[in-house]
Design a protein around this motif. Structure first.
Motif, PDB file in Angstrom:
ATOM      1  N   LYS A 110       0.823  -1.217   0.000  1.00  0.00           N
ATOM      2  CA  LYS A 110       0.000   0.000   0.000  1.00  0.00           C
ATOM      3  C   LYS A 110       0.857   1.268   0.000  1.00  0.00           C
ATOM      4  N   ASP A 111       1.952   1.266   0.785  1.00  0.00           N
ATOM      5  CA  ASP A 111       2.719   2.494   1.021  1.00  0.00           C
ATOM      6  C   ASP A 111       3.792   2.805  -0.023  1.00  0.00           C
ATOM      7  N   ILE A 112       4.439   1.779  -0.539  1.00  0.00           N
ATOM      8  CA  ILE A 112       5.535   1.996  -1.489  1.00  0.00           C
ATOM      9  C   ILE A 112       4.964   2.554  -2.790  1.00  0.00           C
ATOM     10  N   GLU A 113       5.661   3.529  -3.351  1.00  0.00           N
ATOM     11  CA  GLU A 113       5.170   4.204  -4.556  1.00  0.00           C
ATOM     12  C   GLU A 113       6.070   3.945  -5.758  1.00  0.00           C
ATOM     13  N   ASP A 114       5.491   4.160  -6.930  1.00  0.00           N
ATOM     14  CA  ASP A 114       6.214   4.013  -8.187  1.00  0.00           C
ATOM     15  C   ASP A 114       7.482   4.865  -8.148  1.00  0.00           C
ATOM     16  N   GLY A 115       8.612   4.263  -8.503  1.00  0.00           N
ATOM     17  CA  GLY A 115       9.876   4.995  -8.553  1.00  0.00           C
ATOM     18  C   GLY A 115      10.690   4.940  -7.277  1.00  0.00           C
ATOM     19  N   ASP A 116      10.088   4.494  -6.163  1.00  0.00           N
ATOM     20  CA  ASP A 116      10.848   4.384  -4.915  1.00  0.00           C
ATOM     21  C   ASP A 116      11.979   3.370  -5.080  1.00  0.00           C
ATOM     22  N   GLU A 117      13.053   3.584  -4.346  1.00  0.00           N
ATOM     23  CA  GLU A 117      14.154   2.621  -4.287  1.00  0.00           C
ATOM     24  C   GLU A 117      13.913   1.724  -3.081  1.00  0.00           C
ATOM     25  N   VAL A 118      13.865   0.420  -3.326  1.00  0.00           N
ATOM     26  CA  VAL A 118      13.501  -0.536  -2.282  1.00  0.00           C
ATOM     27  C   VAL A 118      14.547  -1.635  -2.186  1.00  0.00           C
ATOM     28  N   GLU A 119      14.753  -2.122  -0.967  1.00  0.00           N
ATOM     29  CA  GLU A 119      15.668  -3.240  -0.708  1.00  0.00           C
ATOM     30  C   GLU A 119      14.914  -4.290   0.118  1.00  0.00           C
ATOM     31  N   ILE A 120      15.105  -5.550  -0.225  1.00  0.00           N
ATOM     32  CA  ILE A 120      14.442  -6.653   0.471  1.00  0.00           C
ATOM     33  C   ILE A 120      15.489  -7.652   0.949  1.00  0.00           C
ATOM     34  N   GLN A 121      15.409  -8.025   2.219  1.00  0.00           N
ATOM     35  CA  GLN A 121      16.254  -9.086   2.786  1.00  0.00           C
ATOM     36  C   GLN A 121      15.407 -10.356   2.833  1.00  0.00           C
ATOM     37  N   PHE A 122      15.735 -11.331   2.006  1.00  0.00           N
ATOM     38  CA  PHE A 122      14.901 -12.532   1.923  1.00  0.00           C
ATOM     39  C   PHE A 122      14.925 -13.377   3.190  1.00  0.00           C
ATOM     40  N   ASP A 123      16.078 -13.411   3.863  1.00  0.00           N
ATOM     41  CA  ASP A 123      16.167 -14.295   5.034  1.00  0.00           C
ATOM     42  C   ASP A 123      15.380 -13.763   6.233  1.00  0.00           C
ATOM     43  N   THR A 124      15.161 -12.444   6.297  1.00  0.00           N
ATOM     44  CA  THR A 124      14.394 -11.876   7.412  1.00  0.00           C
ATOM     45  C   THR A 124      13.000 -11.418   6.986  1.00  0.00           C
ATOM     46  N   GLY A 125      12.794 -11.230   5.685  1.00  0.00           N
ATOM     47  CA  GLY A 125      11.523 -10.708   5.191  1.00  0.00           C
ATOM     48  C   GLY A 125      11.411  -9.197   5.320  1.00  0.00           C
ATOM     49  N   MET A 126      12.506  -8.546   5.708  1.00  0.00           N
ATOM     50  CA  MET A 126      12.462  -7.091   5.875  1.00  0.00           C
ATOM     51  C   MET A 126      12.501  -6.391   4.512  1.00  0.00           C
ATOM     52  N   ILE A 127      11.639  -5.379   4.393  1.00  0.00           N
ATOM     53  CA  ILE A 127      11.537  -4.564   3.182  1.00  0.00           C
ATOM     54  C   ILE A 127      11.842  -3.129   3.600  1.00  0.00           C
ATOM     55  N   TYR A 128      12.800  -2.514   2.936  1.00  0.00           N
ATOM     56  CA  TYR A 128      13.212  -1.146   3.250  1.00  0.00           C
ATOM     57  C   TYR A 128      12.926  -0.243   2.062  1.00  0.00           C
ATOM     58  N   ASP A 129      12.108   0.770   2.266  1.00  0.00           N
ATOM     59  CA  ASP A 129      11.890   1.788   1.242  1.00  0.00           C
ATOM     60  C   ASP A 129      12.948   2.855   1.491  1.00  0.00           C
ATOM     61  N   ARG A 130      14.028   2.810   0.724  1.00  0.00           N
ATOM     62  CA  ARG A 130      15.153   3.725   0.924  1.00  0.00           C
ATOM     63  C   ARG A 130      14.789   5.157   0.545  1.00  0.00           C
ATOM     64  N   THR A 131      13.790   5.335  -0.322  1.00  0.00           N
ATOM     65  CA  THR A 131      13.360   6.671  -0.718  1.00  0.00           C
ATOM     66  C   THR A 131      12.665   7.373   0.451  1.00  0.00           C
ATOM     67  N   LYS A 132      11.791   6.650   1.138  1.00  0.00           N
ATOM     68  CA  LYS A 132      11.003   7.235   2.221  1.00  0.00           C
ATOM     69  C   LYS A 132      11.602   7.006   3.600  1.00  0.00           C
ATOM     70  N   GLY A 133      12.563   6.080   3.716  1.00  0.00           N
ATOM     71  CA  GLY A 133      13.138   5.767   5.017  1.00  0.00           C
ATOM     72  C   GLY A 133      12.212   4.926   5.890  1.00  0.00           C
ATOM     73  N   THR A 134      11.322   4.165   5.259  1.00  0.00           N
ATOM     74  CA  THR A 134      10.389   3.314   6.006  1.00  0.00           C
ATOM     75  C   THR A 134      10.794   1.852   5.869  1.00  0.00           C
ATOM     76  N   GLU A 135      10.311   1.023   6.790  1.00  0.00           N
ATOM     77  CA  GLU A 135      10.590  -0.409   6.707  1.00  0.00           C
ATOM     78  C   GLU A 135       9.348  -1.206   7.059  1.00  0.00           C
ATOM     79  N   TYR A 136       9.292  -2.406   6.512  1.00  0.00           N
ATOM     80  CA  TYR A 136       8.124  -3.278   6.657  1.00  0.00           C
ATOM     81  C   TYR A 136       8.600  -4.694   6.918  1.00  0.00           C
ATOM     82  N   LYS A 137       7.805  -5.437   7.674  1.00  0.00           N
ATOM     83  CA  LYS A 137       8.133  -6.836   7.951  1.00  0.00           C
ATOM     84  C   LYS A 137       7.241  -7.710   7.095  1.00  0.00           C
ATOM     85  N   GLY A 138       7.840  -8.286   6.058  1.00  0.00           N
ATOM     86  CA  GLY A 138       7.123  -9.241   5.224  1.00  0.00           C
ATOM     87  C   GLY A 138       7.431 -10.645   5.708  1.00  0.00           C
TER      88      GLY A 138
END
Length: 161
Positions: A110-138
């Motif tokens: 819902k929160d991540i937007e088109d064009g944002d730079e995102v990083e995902i750690q597969f072993d933890t499920g952590m998703i980092y939106d580097r553009t907004k400085g937010t993080e999510y637990k997937g």
């Protein structure tokens, strides 16, 4: 394992017919399928996507037919991961079978937007939106799924055993 890239954002019910239109299913060559990936929903996708980029979508991504061509086209286009609120069940299984990382995370979707730079750690499920400085637990990828993805798919994983 991780993925990082620029986001291409889509809405609900992105079906397999817009991921790879039926008129191109006469080919099973991943490189050929990739040239038509998402063209009916985003005609410039294949011109803009770069290796490592990420697709983010809302509910029911990959609904429609059970064709394996859809995740193959996405992976061959260079997409490193798909994040969605939910995935169609057959698409989910097909993605794992061919080694395309996918992750369900409603908040990120819902929160991540088109064009944002995102990083995902597969072993933890952590998703980092580097553009907004937010993080999510997937959902973290179980070890066996990480091995399938590293092997580039279930068949390669089985053959390596």
């Amino acid at each position: 394992m991780e993925a990082k890239g620029r986001v291409f954002k889509y809405g609900d019910n992105v079906d397999t017919d817009v991921i790879i239109p039926a008129r191109y299913l006469n080919s099973s060559d991943p490189a050929e399928l990739a040239t038509h990936c998402m063209e009916d929903i985003d005609k410039d996708f294949i011109k803009k996507v770069q290796k490592g980029d990420i697709i983010v979508a809302k509910k029911n991504f990959g609904c429609g037919s059970s064709r394996e061509h859809a995740p193959i086209a996405i992976k061959a286009a260079g997409v490193s991961c798909v994040i969605a609120e939910t995935f169609a069940r057959i698409f989910y299984r097909n993605a794992i079978n061919i080694g395309l990382p996918i992750i369900e995370c409603p908040e990120a979707a819902k929160d991540i937007e088109d064009g944002d730079e995102v990083e995902i750690q597969f072993d933890t499920g952590m998703i980092y939106d580097r553009t907004k400085g937010t993080e999510y637990k997937g959902q973290a990828f179980p070890e066996f799924m990480q091995k399938i993805i590293q092997a580039e798919g279930l068949i390669n994983y089985i053959n390596s055993k």
